[in-house]
Each structure stands twice: as structure tokens, then as C-alpha cells.
Design an enzyme around this catalytic site. Structure first.
Site, PDB file in Angstrom:
ATOM      1  N   ARG A 133       0.813  -1.209   0.000  1.00 37.43           N
ATOM      2  CA  ARG A 133       0.000   0.000   0.000  1.00 37.43           C
ATOM      3  C   ARG A 133       0.855   1.272   0.000  1.00 37.43           C
ATOM      4  O   ARG A 133       0.551   2.235  -0.701  1.00 37.43           O
ATOM      5  CB  ARG A 133      -0.902   0.029   1.234  1.00 37.43           C
ATOM      6  CG  ARG A 133      -2.261  -0.507   0.960  1.00 37.43           C
ATOM      7  CD  ARG A 133      -3.172  -0.406   2.166  1.00 37.43           C
ATOM      8  NE  ARG A 133      -4.321  -1.262   1.923  1.00 37.43           N
ATOM      9  CZ  ARG A 133      -5.388  -0.914   1.244  1.00 37.43           C
ATOM     10  NH1 ARG A 133      -5.458   0.294   0.738  1.00 37.43           N
ATOM     11  NH2 ARG A 133      -6.373  -1.753   1.059  1.00 37.43           N
ATOM     12  N   GLU A 145      -2.512  -8.384   3.433  1.00 36.39           N
ATOM     13  CA  GLU A 145      -3.970  -8.354   3.542  1.00 36.39           C
ATOM     14  C   GLU A 145      -4.543  -9.639   2.940  1.00 36.39           C
ATOM     15  O   GLU A 145      -3.981 -10.215   2.014  1.00 36.39           O
ATOM     16  CB  GLU A 145      -4.545  -7.120   2.841  1.00 36.39           C
ATOM     17  CG  GLU A 145      -4.064  -5.813   3.465  1.00 36.39           C
ATOM     18  CD  GLU A 145      -4.660  -4.590   2.789  1.00 36.39           C
ATOM     19  OE1 GLU A 145      -5.723  -4.722   2.152  1.00 36.39           O
ATOM     20  OE2 GLU A 145      -4.053  -3.506   2.897  1.00 36.39           O
ATOM     21  N   GLU A 178      -9.900  -0.925  -5.806  1.00 33.26           N
ATOM     22  CA  GLU A 178      -9.153  -0.084  -4.864  1.00 33.26           C
ATOM     23  C   GLU A 178      -7.733   0.160  -5.363  1.00 33.26           C
ATOM     24  O   GLU A 178      -7.190   1.254  -5.193  1.00 33.26           O
ATOM     25  CB  GLU A 178      -9.111  -0.706  -3.464  1.00 33.26           C
ATOM     26  CG  GLU A 178      -8.318   0.164  -2.510  1.00 33.26           C
ATOM     27  CD  GLU A 178      -8.733   0.011  -1.055  1.00 33.26           C
ATOM     28  OE1 GLU A 178      -8.089   0.656  -0.217  1.00 33.26           O
ATOM     29  OE2 GLU A 178      -9.671  -0.749  -0.767  1.00 33.26           O
ATOM     30  N   ASP A 186     -11.280   7.610 -11.054  1.00 38.59           N
ATOM     31  CA  ASP A 186     -11.543   9.008 -10.691  1.00 38.59           C
ATOM     32  C   ASP A 186     -10.483   9.879 -11.367  1.00 38.59           C
ATOM     33  O   ASP A 186      -9.586  10.428 -10.728  1.00 38.59           O
ATOM     34  CB  ASP A 186     -11.497   9.154  -9.166  1.00 38.59           C
ATOM     35  CG  ASP A 186     -11.888  10.555  -8.729  1.00 38.59           C
ATOM     36  OD1 ASP A 186     -12.541  11.246  -9.524  1.00 38.59           O
ATOM     37  OD2 ASP A 186     -11.541  10.955  -7.609  1.00 38.59           O
ATOM     38  N   HIS A 205     -19.005  -6.417   0.282  1.00 38.78           N
ATOM     39  CA  HIS A 205     -18.190  -7.151  -0.693  1.00 38.78           C
ATOM     40  C   HIS A 205     -18.161  -6.278  -1.952  1.00 38.78           C
ATOM     41  O   HIS A 205     -19.078  -6.337  -2.778  1.00 38.78           O
ATOM     42  CB  HIS A 205     -18.805  -8.511  -1.027  1.00 38.78           C
ATOM     43  CG  HIS A 205     -18.829  -9.470   0.131  1.00 38.78           C
ATOM     44  ND1 HIS A 205     -17.700  -9.848   0.794  1.00 38.78           N
ATOM     45  CD2 HIS A 205     -19.865 -10.135   0.717  1.00 38.78           C
ATOM     46  CE1 HIS A 205     -18.025 -10.717   1.753  1.00 38.78           C
ATOM     47  NE2 HIS A 205     -19.339 -10.897   1.725  1.00 38.78           N
ATOM     48  N   CYS A 211     -16.440  -6.500  -4.508  1.00 39.66           N
ATOM     49  CA  CYS A 211     -16.322  -7.280  -5.747  1.00 39.66           C
ATOM     50  C   CYS A 211     -17.698  -7.518  -6.362  1.00 39.66           C
ATOM     51  O   CYS A 211     -17.854  -7.549  -7.578  1.00 39.66           O
ATOM     52  CB  CYS A 211     -15.683  -8.639  -5.480  1.00 39.66           C
ATOM     53  SG  CYS A 211     -14.212  -8.569  -4.465  1.00 39.66           S
TER      54      CYS A 211
END
Length: 870
Positions: A524, A557, A568, A625, A836, A838
Site C-alpha cells: 500500500r 492483507e 481499490e 476518478d 463485498h 467485488c
């Protein structure tokens, strides 16, 4: 009848003429009768028990009678001269038939006015008005109706009709003769062209009316847009005649006869190559402003569209060029004509996966005709034919797996990029060349068609490219963004499965490790470095891996990537790359848009990465975005930025340059500017750039200010960011070079694909949401939930979307296309809602109060970040 048999045996052409003649006799027998009031023929209008029918029904019945070889009445003596049941479609045929049916009668025996028009085989505006005047005097319009029926049901007659008046010299008249006919004969024919009663031999009668040979030679002098038909005259004639219902019916019936013969001519006889004036048929018919009326939609217009769709490519291109000169209202009328037919057919039938709309000849033909109008709309719009981006210097490397694919019969289609429409190539234009069409592109979209289109089947037909199966993806202008996006989705998925299969075969053949996905393992806090290194390695070693399904794993993760983790990943990469501290892009506070930083310290690899990310987002159906001006998407589609693009990307500069162009004083004396401009780097230091060699010594004047503005825009949008944009575009094309993206989408639709819709309609989301685990739309907590969500501000709504779906944008087509699921996650507790991303699933405990629901939901959407296993 014996005479007709002789004509039939004389050859295919005469056989067809005789058949047409017989059908016309049956038609007139049904509509007018033979004149014998005591007629016993049940299929005759003069029979006492005959039930009257409208012209459409009579046309269909006439075809039926012809097929059954039914009885045909002889004209009764009460019918004047040769009855109107004896019209002919060619001059030669008319003489042959009159010789047989009238026996001893000749032209001199014919009654005046009413019978004089039977040898009239083409029309002019003056002749129409002359006949109309005679009919008005007697209040009997049947002579005009018969002439219209005869001329407008014959392609040969229409080709000769409504020609532009043109004065020829004697030398030109000589060259226009098809045979060795002397000048006197030529002048005699020209003079007799407008005559209504002609005493000529049958052999000469065909040339008595501006015949095909005359028109054929004429067309050699016509330009690529010029036609021999006087379109304004045709419009005036229609305006005068269409107000009369009986005359209007004559046009309708004539079109029913005309269309099958024209289709046959174009399919089997290559008539356009022999006489380019054949295009006049379509020009004249399409000027009929009543074509979209209900009575045309059943038979006449579908048949005519089928005939038009058979036109060869050069004819389609000429028609598009001609129509491009029409006004916006005239283009809109043409669009509405074809759209009415498509919509009428779609709502009149029940199309499904077993009864595909692709197999309806009328809809397919109308769509092909609409394509001609679409390109006319583009050609007639505001064009920017120049300013094209140069191709990449280095070709995008091919996959190292190509050889194996060839061996397996899996060679890639469209390796050199997406297909190009043949009509587009013939016209030498692209949709992206059009800045503003005559009428908006949205008017070409047919929503009822989109609703019944089985996109999986249509995509199959698109890829197979067989003539027997039509794909609406070959006419993307008629599809909305949602339908096109679905087609792109199928293309991307099939490409992913293909890459997966090839990888599996490779592992078997060469013993390589099986790696069917594009796997990215990132940290990350080092997401750009990790993603950049991995993607750069893939791009160099095997670009085909970029076309595998993306699978992202965040180190440390436990989330399994079924789509949500990828969402993400994209969001974090975009946030990092567009971070103003990094300096890759500049940010305009007034427009809220980013632009490439010409003095960025980042290497080209970083810009290639953002290009790859944009391509991967489209390829993996994710929304980003990203805030770019439209010129970026135009440049991705191959068009350079120009002055007008500055309005979007650099509005302050655009206004300044616009004021310069509009300044009425002396530019050189009052403004004292030169062809040298100044820019600032990252540290605020001025950088000077000469727009021309020695620009600091060249003043901007009233005469050269347009040149200054064009060069300024070229520098700002193209030259100054050339290195950065080329790297960006190269990354984008690494993923999309084999995709039908460019073929299907316009620049503004590409932006919608990448960025999603900014319009968040939560009412549509509520209506499309499904429920699971014991909840339904009437559950008390669900009602409280939607009241709470609808009360959120715009920013909170975006956070909710981000929490539930992984992105704060609506997909193509709006939130109604999202298919969110709200599932019960146990009884009342202090647990926060979870999701979720996904699968767009929200897990919601059954909270006891509306206040607790609001508090728990706000906390969840405000502080959510990261993935775990539930």
C-alpha cells in the site's frame, strides 16, 4: 395474351417487362375495372358484387392474381381508347403492347388530353404542372395518377425524370449521341423530350425521352457530389402533389412495384456501374416527405430500404456526399424516416434469443441506410480533417506467444488495430474528424432496438464477419453507450479467456509455470513503485500478459480479488499519480482538470504506467476518478489539440487568444507582442519559446494573428507535452490496440467508459437494488435505510458508493445499471455494516432504530479502508 407470350420468349428483359405489365393490368382492373357494368369476373372492379379495396390491398391482390394466372378482362368499349389498365414502364414495351391489344388503333385515333399521356415515360416539373392543371379543370385526377404510377414504378423512367436543364453546344450534342445519329435527329429528340404525343417508330421511342444513353454520357461530366436530377424541382413537385390523398396513394403503390425490381437490378445486373444516373431513383424517392407515414412502414419502405442497401460502395459514398449538403432539418427528416421504420418493426414484433432482430431484413436494411445519413451528417458538420496525431515511432511489440497461436489456428484478428468501416474509407473521413455534426449523434441512437438486441449473439456475428449474419456493432451509431459497453465487455472477456487458454497450452508444451492471470502484488505504501516495476517488466517481456484478467493482492492483507481489490488498486494508483506534489500533472483550480506537466521530472515510464492503468481499467470494467479535459481523449483517438480545445483545457488562455482574434484596433501597436511566448517551470522560473524561428523579432499583427493563435495552441496542447503524451498513449495502446474501442466509441464516450457518470441518481439505484437473507423492499429497516441514504449530502453519497462498490462514480448507463444487493447480517448488534465490493453487496445488521442505523452506516463509510477476510 398470345402477343405477351411472344414478348416473354424474346428474352429475360422483355419477360420481366411483360410480368410488370400484367401485374399493372391486374391492379388497374381491381381499382378501376374494365368498364363493363355486367362483368362476371369476380376480380374486376366493374363486377356488380366486387368489394372495393384500398390501393395497398389492391397491390397485394394484383400480385396474387398474377401468380395464379387469373382471368384478365379485355377493356370494354365504354373505356376511352386504351384503358388505364394498360400502362407500360418502358417506351418500347408500350408500343409493342399497343400494337397487340389495340389492333388497328394508332396514336392518331386516341382521344386528346386523357390519352395523350400514355407515351409519357419520364417527367419534368413543367409536365407535372401541365397535367395537374388539366386534371384540375376536369376535376378528374386519374390521368395524373396513372402517369405517376407508371413513371414512379419504373427505375428507367425515374432515372430520366426531373433532369437539370442544361444548354449544350452542337459539338456537345454530337458527343452525347450513343450511335452515329446526325445532328438534326439529335436536336429533334431534344425538342420532343417534353412532348406528350410522339409519333415515332418503336425502335426510336426509347431515345425519345432523354434515355439512359443520354444520361450515361451526361454523368461523365458530373463531379463527386453533382447529380443530374434537379432536387429542388422534385421537392416542389412533392409539395404540390402530396396534399392530394389519391395522388399520394399513387406514390405509395408505385414504390411497392418499384422496389423489388430495383433490388434485382442492383443485385444481379450491376446497373449503377453501367449508368451512375441510376442513383437518381433513390434521390427522388427519398425526397418524399411522407415516407415515414404509417402506410409506408408495412411494405413499401422496408422493400425500398432493402433495395437501397444493395447499392455498391461508390454509390453509397456519392449519396452520403450529396446528402451532406442538405440542411439540418432535411437530414433530420431522413433520420426520422429510417428510425420510424426500425422502431415500428421492433415494437410490432416479439424479438428474443430465438427470434433475433438481426434476422429481420427490414430493420437490417433500414440500419444500413441510416449509416449513409450518419456519414452525411458527419461530412456536413464542422470538420477538422487535419491535425492528426502521428503514429508511434516504435510499433507495440507483438506477443512472444504469437507463433504458438498461429500453430493452434488462433492467430489474432485485427493485429494492426480495430477494423474500419468501408464507407468511412471510401469517404476518407472518420467520426472523430467531426467537431460538431449537423444534428446531434444522439438522434441516431434507437432505444427500442437496443432493448431487444441480444448482445452476446450480435458480438458473435461481429467477430465472425459473415455476410449471412448482420451485426449492429458494425453500425455503432445506432447503439447507446450501455449496449456498446456490453459488446466491449464480451470482447475483453473472450480475449482474457483466450490468453488463459494459450497460457495453459504453453505450460503443457514448454513446461512453463501456469500463470493465467495478470498478477500484481503491491504494498500500500509503495504502490506506484511496485506497480511500475511489475508492469514495465510485463510490457517489455510479453505485452500480451496485459490482456489477461487482472488479479491484485495487497501485501499483508487477506482480500481475494474478485473485482473489488482491483477497484481499490486503481483508485490508489490514480490518487498517487495525480498527487500535485509529484508534479506529473498540473491542476487547474477553475476547471478542476489535470493536464500534462511539460517540465515534469518523472521519466516516461511513469506516464506509460498511467496509460496502461487507463487501458486496464477499461479492459477490466473498472471506473477511475480521472479528471482530464476532452482533448486528451481526442488525442487518444488520433486527433491533435487545436485552438478550440483550449476552451476546455486552458480557459483563461483561450479567452485571451479569442480577445486577440476579435480585437478591432491595431494589434501590433496596441499589444506589442511577438511570436515568442513565456512559460514557467515547476519552480516558477520563466522559460522562453519561439513559435517561429526568430520569434522574438516577429511582431504579431492583424494579418498574422490567426497564425500566432494556431501556433500557440499547437505548442500548448501538442509540442510542449509531446514526450509525456506519447508515453501515455503508448501505455494505453498496449492494452487496447486489438480492442474494437476506437471503432465503437467517440471521444466523449471513452471518457464515460473510463470515468463513469458524474450524475448520481440514487432513486434509480433504489429501484434496481435486490435483497437477500430475509430482507425485501418492504422490510422496515430497508425503508429506514433508503430514507437515510436519500438524506445524505453529495459527498456522503459518494462515500457510500465508494464503500459499497469500490468507486464513487456511476457506471455507464447510471446507477440503475449497478445491481446492488443488500443482505441481512444478523440481528441488532453494535457491528458496523460491511461490504463485498467485488459483488456490490452490502451486509447490513437489522438495527433496532433508524438513528442507530444512520450512526453505524456513517461511521462505516467514513473510516473504511483496506481488505480482510470475513
Amino acid at each position: 395474351t398470345r402477343c405477351l407470350l411472344k414478348i416473354t420468349s424474346s428474352g429475360k428483359h422483355l419477360k420481366r417487362a411483360a410480368a410488370k405489365h400484367l401485374i399493372e393490368r391486374y391492379y388497374h382492373q381491381l381499382t378501376e375495372g374494365c368498364g363493363n357494368e355486367a362483368c362476371t369476373n369476380e376480380a374486376c372492379g366493374s363486377s356488380p358484387g366486387f368489394q372495393r379495396m384500398d390501393n395497398n390491398a389492391a397491390a397485394i391482390k394484383a400480385l396474387e392474381l398474377y401468380k395464379n394466372n387469373a382471368k384478365l378482362c379485355d377493356p370494354h368499349p365504354s373505356k376511352k381508347g386504351a384503358s388505364s389498365a394498360f400502362p407500360e414502364n418502358s417506351a418500347k414495351g408500350a408500343h409493342n403492347f399497343s400494337a397487340c391489344s389495340n389492333g388497328k388503333m394508332n396514336h392518331k385515333d386516341l382521344q386528346p388530353t386523357r390519352e395523350d399521356f400514355r407515351d409519357l415515360n419520364y417527367l419534368t416539373e413543367e409536365k407535372v404542372y401541365e397535367i395537374l392543371s388539366l386534371c384540375s379543370e376536369t376535376e378528374d385526377y386519374s390521368p395524373l395518377i396513372r402517369v405517376i404510377g407508371r413513371v414512379f414504378s419504373s427505375a428507367e423512367s425515374l432515372v430520366q425524370s426531373f433532369h437539370k436543364a442544361k444548354q449544350h453546344t452542337k459539338e456537345e450534342l454530337k458527343s452525347l449521341q450513343a450511335k452515329d445519329e446526325d445532328k438534326d435527329e439529335d436536336e429533334k429528340e431534344t425538342a420532343s423530350g417534353s412532348s406528350t404525343a410522339m409519333e415515332v417508330e418503336p425502335e426510336a421511342s426509347a431515345s425519345s425521352a432523354d434515355g439512359p444513353s443520354h444520361g450515361e454520357n451526361n454523368v461523365q461530366k458530373l463531379g463527386p457530389v453533382e447529380v443530374s436530377v434537379d432536387i429542388e424541382a422534385v421537392r416542389r413537385v412533392y409539395d404540390r402533389l402530396l396534399s392530394n390523398e389519391k395522388i399520394e396513394a399513387a406514390f405509395l403503390n408505385a414504390l411497392v412495384y418499384l422496389s423489388p425490381n430495383v433490388e434485382c437490378d442492383l443485385t444481379y445486373h450491376n446497373v449503377y456501374a453501367a449508368d451512375p444516373n441510376y442513383l437518381n431513383v433513390f434521390i427522388i424517392v427519398m425526397e418524399n416527405s411522407n415516407l415515414h407515414s404509417p402506410e409506408y412502414l408495412e411494405i413499401a419502405l422496408p422493400q425500398f430500404c432493402k433495395a437501397m442497401s444493395k447499392l455498391p460502395l461508390p454509390a453509397l459514398a456519392k449519396l452520403a456526399r450529396l446528402w451532406s449538403q442538405y440542411s439540418a432539418d432535411q437530414i433530420r427528416r431522413l433520420v426520422e424516416t429510417f428510425q420510424q421504420l426500425i422502431t415500428y418493426t421492433v415494437i410490432s414484433n416479439e424479438f428474443s434469443s430465438d427470434n433475433l432482430v438481426n434476422e429481420d431484413d427490414g430493420v437490417v436494411a433500414a440500419t444500413k441506410c441510416l449509416k449513409i445519413v450518419y456519414y452525411a451528417n458527419v461530412l456536413g458538420g464542422d470538420l477538422d480533417m487535419g491535425h492528426n496525431e502521428e503514429e508511434d515511432d516504435e510499433p507495440i511489440p507483438e506477443s512472444s506467444e504469437l507463433t504458438l497461436q498461429e500453430l493452434l489456428g488462433e492467430e489474432r484478428r485485427n493485429k494492426k488495430g480495430p477494423r474500419v468501416d468501408p464507407l468511412e474509407t471510401e469517404l476518407g473521413i472518420r467520426t472523430s474528424d467531426c467537431r460538431k455534426p449537423l444534428i446531434p449523434f444522439e438522434e441516431f441512437v434507437n432505444e427500442p432496438l437496443n432493448d431487444v438486441l441480444e448482445m452476446d449473439k450480435d458480438y458473435t456475428f461481429f467477430k465472425v464477419e459473415t455476410e449471412s449474419k448482420f451485426s449492429f456493432m458494425t453500425c455503432p451509431f445506432i447503439l447507446n453507450a450501455v449496449t456498446k459497453n456490453l459488446g466491449l465487455y464480451y470482447d475483453n472477456r473472450i480475449r482474457m479467456y483466450s490468453e488463459r487458454r494459450i497460457t495453459a497450452l504453453y505450460s503443457l508444451v514448454q513446461g512453463q509455470q501456469l500463470n493465467p492471470y495478470l498478477r500484481l502484488k503491491v504494498r500500500r505504501d509503495h504502490i506506484i513503485d511496485d506497480a511500475l516495476v511489475r508492469l514495465e517488466m510485463i510490457a517489455m517481456e510479453n505485452p500480451a500478459d496485459l490482456k489477461k484478467q487482472l488479479y491484485v493482492e495487497f501485501e499483508g492483507e487477506q482480500g481475494v480479488d474478485e473485482g473489488g481489490v482491483s477497484k481499490e488498486f486503481f483508485q490508489l494508483v490514480v490518487e498517487e499519480i495525480f498527487n500535485r506534489d509529484i508534479g506529473m500533472f498540473t491542476y487547474d483550480e477553475s476547471t478542476k482538470l489535470f493536464w500534462f506537466n511539460p517540465s515534469s521530472f518523472e521519466n516516461e515510464g511513469q506516464f506509460t504506467l498511467i496509460g496502461i492503468v487507463l487501458g486496464l481499467a477499461i479492459y477490466n470494467n473498472c471506473i477511475l476518478d480521472v479528471h482530464f479535459p476532452m482533448v486528451v481523449y481526442r488525442k487518444l483517438m488520433g486527433k491533435k489539440g487545436t485552438f478550440r480545445d483550449l476552451a476546455d483545457s486552458h480557459p483563461v488562455l483561450y479567452q485571451s487568444l479569442k480577445d486577440l482574434l476579435e480585437y478591432e484596433g491595431n494589434v501590433e501597436e496596441d499589444m506589442m507582442i511577438t511570436f515568442q511566448i513565456s512559460q514557467t517551470d515547476l519552480f516558477g522560473n520563466p522559460l522562453m519559446y519561439d513559435l517561429k524561428e526568430g520569434g522574438d523579432k516577429i511582431p504579431v499583427t492583424n494579418e498574422n494573428r490567426k497564425d500566432f493563435v494556431a501556433l500557440y495552441a499547437e505548442y500548448m496542447l501538442n509540442k510542449s507535452v509531446e514526450k509525456q503524451f506519447k508515453a501515455f498513449r503508448r501505455g494505453f495502446h498496449m492494452v487496447t490496440n486489438e480492442s474494437p474501442l476506437k471503432y465503437l466509441f467517440r471521444p466523449e464516450e471513452i471518457e464515460l467508459l473510463i470515468c463513469g457518470s458524474r450524475n448520481l441518481d440514487f432513486q434509480a439505484l433504489e429501484e434496481s437494488t435486490e435483497y437477500d437473507g430475509g430482507y425485501n423492499k418492504d422490510s422496515c429497516i430497508i425503508k429506514d435505510f433508503w430514507e437515510t441514504v436519500h438524506s445524505f449530502g453529495q459527498e456522503q453519497k459518494r462515500l457510500f458508493l465508494q464503500f459499497t462498490t469500490g468507486t464513487d462514480r456511476a457506471p455507464v448507463g447510471g446507477l440503475g445499471k449497478l445491481k446492488m444487493i443488500i443482505a441481512k447480517n444478523g440481528p441488532d448488534s453494535d457491528r458496523l455494516p460491511t461490504s463485498h465490493t467485488c459483488f456490490n453487496v452490502l451486509l447490513l445488521p437489522e438495527y433496532s432504530t433508524k438513528e442507530k442505523l444512520r450512526e453505524r452506516l456513517l461511521k462505516a463509510i467514513t473510516y473504511a479502508k483496506g481488505f480482510g477476510m470475513l
